[in-house]
Design a protein around this motif. Structure first.
Motif, PDB file in Angstrom:
ATOM      1  N   ILE A 106       0.851  -1.192   0.000  1.00 13.71           N
ATOM      2  CA  ILE A 106       0.000   0.000   0.000  1.00 13.71           C
ATOM      3  C   ILE A 106       0.887   1.242   0.000  1.00 13.71           C
ATOM      4  O   ILE A 106       2.075   1.184   0.315  1.00 13.71           O
ATOM      5  CB  ILE A 106      -0.931   0.053   1.231  1.00 13.71           C
ATOM      6  CG1 ILE A 106      -0.095   0.194   2.513  1.00 13.71           C
ATOM      7  CG2 ILE A 106      -1.844  -1.158   1.296  1.00 13.71           C
ATOM      8  CD1 ILE A 106      -0.923   0.515   3.740  1.00 13.71           C
TER       9      ILE A 106
ATOM     10  N   LEU B 261       0.579   5.086   1.767  1.00 19.04           N
ATOM     11  CA  LEU B 261      -0.128   5.929   2.725  1.00 19.04           C
ATOM     12  C   LEU B 261       0.349   7.363   2.528  1.00 19.04           C
ATOM     13  O   LEU B 261       1.531   7.655   2.737  1.00 19.04           O
ATOM     14  CB  LEU B 261       0.152   5.463   4.163  1.00 19.04           C
ATOM     15  CG  LEU B 261      -0.288   6.392   5.292  1.00 19.04           C
ATOM     16  CD1 LEU B 261      -1.807   6.535   5.327  1.00 19.04           C
ATOM     17  CD2 LEU B 261       0.237   5.902   6.642  1.00 19.04           C
TER      18      LEU B 261
ATOM     19  N   PRO C  50      -1.681  -6.416   1.459  1.00 14.35           N
ATOM     20  CA  PRO C  50      -2.610  -5.272   1.511  1.00 14.35           C
ATOM     21  C   PRO C  50      -3.861  -5.546   2.337  1.00 14.35           C
ATOM     22  O   PRO C  50      -4.386  -4.633   2.981  1.00 14.35           O
ATOM     23  CB  PRO C  50      -2.961  -5.030   0.030  1.00 14.35           C
ATOM     24  CG  PRO C  50      -1.838  -5.656  -0.736  1.00 14.35           C
ATOM     25  CD  PRO C  50      -1.399  -6.822   0.073  1.00 14.35           C
ATOM     26  N   GLN C  51      -4.335  -6.783   2.324  1.00 18.44           N
ATOM     27  CA  GLN C  51      -5.548  -7.112   3.069  1.00 18.44           C
ATOM     28  C   GLN C  51      -5.363  -6.975   4.574  1.00 18.44           C
ATOM     29  O   GLN C  51      -6.348  -6.860   5.308  1.00 18.44           O
ATOM     30  CB  GLN C  51      -6.002  -8.546   2.739  1.00 18.44           C
ATOM     31  CG  GLN C  51      -6.438  -8.759   1.305  1.00 18.44           C
ATOM     32  CD  GLN C  51      -5.287  -8.996   0.360  1.00 18.44           C
ATOM     33  OE1 GLN C  51      -4.115  -8.885   0.751  1.00 18.44           O
ATOM     34  NE2 GLN C  51      -5.591  -9.332  -0.883  1.00 18.44           N
TER      35      GLN C  51
ATOM     36  N   GLU D 158      -4.115  -2.305   5.096  1.00 18.86           N
ATOM     37  CA  GLU D 158      -5.143  -1.257   5.002  1.00 18.86           C
ATOM     38  C   GLU D 158      -6.126  -1.279   6.167  1.00 18.86           C
ATOM     39  O   GLU D 158      -6.380  -0.235   6.781  1.00 18.86           O
ATOM     40  CB  GLU D 158      -5.885  -1.373   3.667  1.00 18.86           C
ATOM     41  CG  GLU D 158      -6.916  -0.269   3.475  1.00 18.86           C
ATOM     42  CD  GLU D 158      -7.661  -0.396   2.158  1.00 18.86           C
ATOM     43  OE1 GLU D 158      -8.446   0.514   1.819  1.00 18.86           O
ATOM     44  OE2 GLU D 158      -7.467  -1.420   1.469  1.00 18.86           O
TER      45      GLU D 158
ATOM     46  N   LEU E  84      -4.890   0.382   9.428  1.00 19.54           N
ATOM     47  CA  LEU E  84      -4.858   1.840   9.497  1.00 19.54           C
ATOM     48  C   LEU E  84      -6.243   2.443   9.685  1.00 19.54           C
ATOM     49  O   LEU E  84      -6.385   3.547  10.217  1.00 19.54           O
ATOM     50  CB  LEU E  84      -4.216   2.413   8.229  1.00 19.54           C
ATOM     51  CG  LEU E  84      -2.764   2.017   7.965  1.00 19.54           C
ATOM     52  CD1 LEU E  84      -2.321   2.537   6.606  1.00 19.54           C
ATOM     53  CD2 LEU E  84      -1.851   2.550   9.058  1.00 19.54           C
ATOM     54  N   ASN E  85      -7.276   1.737   9.233  1.00 25.66           N
ATOM     55  CA  ASN E  85      -8.627   2.298   9.219  1.00 25.66           C
ATOM     56  C   ASN E  85      -9.514   1.807  10.349  1.00 25.66           C
ATOM     57  O   ASN E  85     -10.717   2.073  10.335  1.00 25.66           O
ATOM     58  CB  ASN E  85      -9.306   1.976   7.876  1.00 25.66           C
ATOM     59  CG  ASN E  85      -8.725   2.772   6.733  1.00 25.66           C
ATOM     60  OD1 ASN E  85      -8.723   3.995   6.748  1.00 25.66           O
ATOM     61  ND2 ASN E  85      -8.209   2.077   5.726  1.00 25.66           N
TER      62      ASN E  85
ATOM     63  N   HIS F   9      -4.875   9.332   2.689  1.00 26.92           N
ATOM     64  CA  HIS F   9      -5.303   8.498   1.557  1.00 26.92           C
ATOM     65  C   HIS F   9      -4.493   7.200   1.580  1.00 26.92           C
ATOM     66  O   HIS F   9      -3.258   7.226   1.614  1.00 26.92           O
ATOM     67  CB  HIS F   9      -5.080   9.224   0.224  1.00 26.92           C
ATOM     68  CG  HIS F   9      -5.481   8.416  -0.967  1.00 26.92           C
ATOM     69  ND1 HIS F   9      -6.783   8.060  -1.236  1.00 26.92           N
ATOM     70  CD2 HIS F   9      -4.727   7.870  -1.975  1.00 26.92           C
ATOM     71  CE1 HIS F   9      -6.835   7.346  -2.341  1.00 26.92           C
ATOM     72  NE2 HIS F   9      -5.593   7.211  -2.812  1.00 26.92           N
ATOM     73  N   VAL F  10      -5.209   6.080   1.574  1.00 21.80           N
ATOM     74  CA  VAL F  10      -4.583   4.759   1.571  1.00 21.80           C
ATOM     75  C   VAL F  10      -4.968   4.067   0.274  1.00 21.80           C
ATOM     76  O   VAL F  10      -6.154   3.967  -0.064  1.00 21.80           O
ATOM     77  CB  VAL F  10      -5.025   3.915   2.781  1.00 21.80           C
ATOM     78  CG1 VAL F  10      -4.336   2.548   2.755  1.00 21.80           C
ATOM     79  CG2 VAL F  10      -4.726   4.644   4.084  1.00 21.80           C
ATOM     80  N   GLU F  11      -3.973   3.557  -0.442  1.00 22.98           N
ATOM     81  CA  GLU F  11      -4.215   2.919  -1.737  1.00 22.98           C
ATOM     82  C   GLU F  11      -3.470   1.593  -1.807  1.00 22.98           C
ATOM     83  O   GLU F  11      -2.291   1.506  -1.455  1.00 22.98           O
ATOM     84  CB  GLU F  11      -3.738   3.824  -2.872  1.00 22.98           C
ATOM     85  CG  GLU F  11      -3.967   3.238  -4.264  1.00 22.98           C
ATOM     86  CD  GLU F  11      -3.421   4.125  -5.365  1.00 22.98           C
ATOM     87  OE1 GLU F  11      -3.568   3.771  -6.555  1.00 22.98           O
ATOM     88  OE2 GLU F  11      -2.818   5.176  -5.036  1.00 22.98           O
ATOM     89  N   ARG F  12      -4.173   0.571  -2.277  1.00 22.13           N
ATOM     90  CA  ARG F  12      -3.544  -0.736  -2.488  1.00 22.13           C
ATOM     91  C   ARG F  12      -2.831  -0.753  -3.836  1.00 22.13           C
ATOM     92  O   ARG F  12      -3.362  -0.258  -4.833  1.00 22.13           O
ATOM     93  CB  ARG F  12      -4.587  -1.846  -2.445  1.00 22.13           C
ATOM     94  CG  ARG F  12      -5.295  -1.994  -1.097  1.00 22.13           C
ATOM     95  CD  ARG F  12      -6.167  -3.234  -1.084  1.00 22.13           C
ATOM     96  NE  ARG F  12      -6.915  -3.359   0.171  1.00 22.13           N
ATOM     97  CZ  ARG F  12      -7.667  -4.421   0.491  1.00 22.13           C
ATOM     98  NH1 ARG F  12      -7.761  -5.436  -0.355  1.00 22.13           N
ATOM     99  NH2 ARG F  12      -8.306  -4.451   1.637  1.00 22.13           N
TER     100      ARG F  12
END
Length: 286
Positions: free
Chosen positions: A165, A167, A235-236, A239, A242-243, A260-263
């Motif tokens: 990911i 961040l 990634p599973q 993410e 963090l959320n 903003h978090v992106e895989r």
């Protein structure tokens, strides 16, 4: 002489007196009292009241050996219960934790358990390969090279790539402090991050954050917003870590930062650190 004319010489029968009425009363006894004088309190010219009889029964106290034993046992039992309750209260560190914190801790424990189980299976597989390999020396060498590569990734001396990911933290108000970024790093490590890079700085075991909002430094090197974490890992797992409620994202957003978090399927972490020889530690096999 006729019987009717004879005078009645029989003495009249004595009247029956109730028992005790004919006996003289003892000294100090009221007239008409049936209580013997020797059974009354000395100097009791007037009957005792209810309060006086109660006080006379309670004082001086009459304590038997059985009562002392029972009192001692109850004291010991109460003392033991008090110590147990206090010990239970002191040892419950999570009693006052918030629900969000408990959920986060539980998730971290599940993730760590899964990672340890995966590591155990990997080591079991390596042992099986060594035991079954026809050329054990070659297999041992291959595993040594693989282990060296893995340690190089962790030490930052080898470039790495893989899924993960990114961040990104924008901080227009300079409200993000160094400790908040450190919390994000620790959360990523706990979720299984294998390689991390922050604004061109490779993160290793002894990486530290310092400074205040607007003047954040990583390992002594100043970095500015936006703060970009490039993280290699699953990634599973990364993410959601963090959320979670009350986690990194919510904490940063409270400081007016945007997160903003992106895989990403393939992230490249190629910033390297120079290998440093330890001053005191030496290998135990050398």
């Amino acid at each position: 002489m006729n019987d009717a004319e004879l005078p009645d010489k029989r003495e009249p029968a004595a009247e029956h007196e109730p028992a005790g009425q004919g006996e003289p009363a003892g000294p100090g006894a009221p007239a008409g009292s049936d209580t013997p004088a020797d059974e009354r309190p000395v100097g009791a010219g007037v009957p005792l009241t209810g309060r006086q009889r109660l006080i006379a029964g309670l004082w001086p106290p009459r304590v038997t050996r059985a009562q002392l034993v029972v009192a001692l046992l109850l004291f010991v039992l109460g003392l033991g219960l008090a110590i147990q309750v206090r010990s239970t209260s002191d040892n419950s560190a999570l009693r006052g934790a918030r629900q969000e914190d408990l959920v986060r801790i539980l998730d971290e424990l599940d993730d760590r358990t899964q990672r340890l189980e995966d590591e155990k299976q990997r080591l079991d597989a390596q042992r099986t390969e060594l035991e079954n390999s026809s050329d054990q020396a070659e297999e041992a060498r291959r595993q040594t090279v693989e282990k060296e590569r893995q340690l190089g990734i962790l030490a930052g001396t080898v470039a790495a790539h893989g899924p993960g990911i990114t961040l990104t933290v924008n901080d227009p108000g300079n409200g993000v402090k160094a400790d908040m970024l450190l919390d994000a790093l620790q959360e990523l490590r706990a979720a299984g991050a294998e390689a991390i890079e922050v604004n061109g700085v490779r993160v290793v075991a002894n990486t530290y954050f310092s400074g205040d909002g607007g003047d954040v430094r990583v390992d002594g090197r100043k970095i500015t917003a936006p703060y970009v974490f490039k993280v290699i890992g699953k990634p599973q797992d990364l993410e959601p870590a963090l959320n979670i409620p009350g986690g990194v994202v919510q904490t940063l957003e409270k400081e007016q930062a945007t997160v903003h978090v992106e895989r990403v399927d393939d992230i490249v972490v190629d910033v390297l650190r120079r290998a440093q020889r330890p001053d005191y530690a030496r290998s135990s096999t050398s």
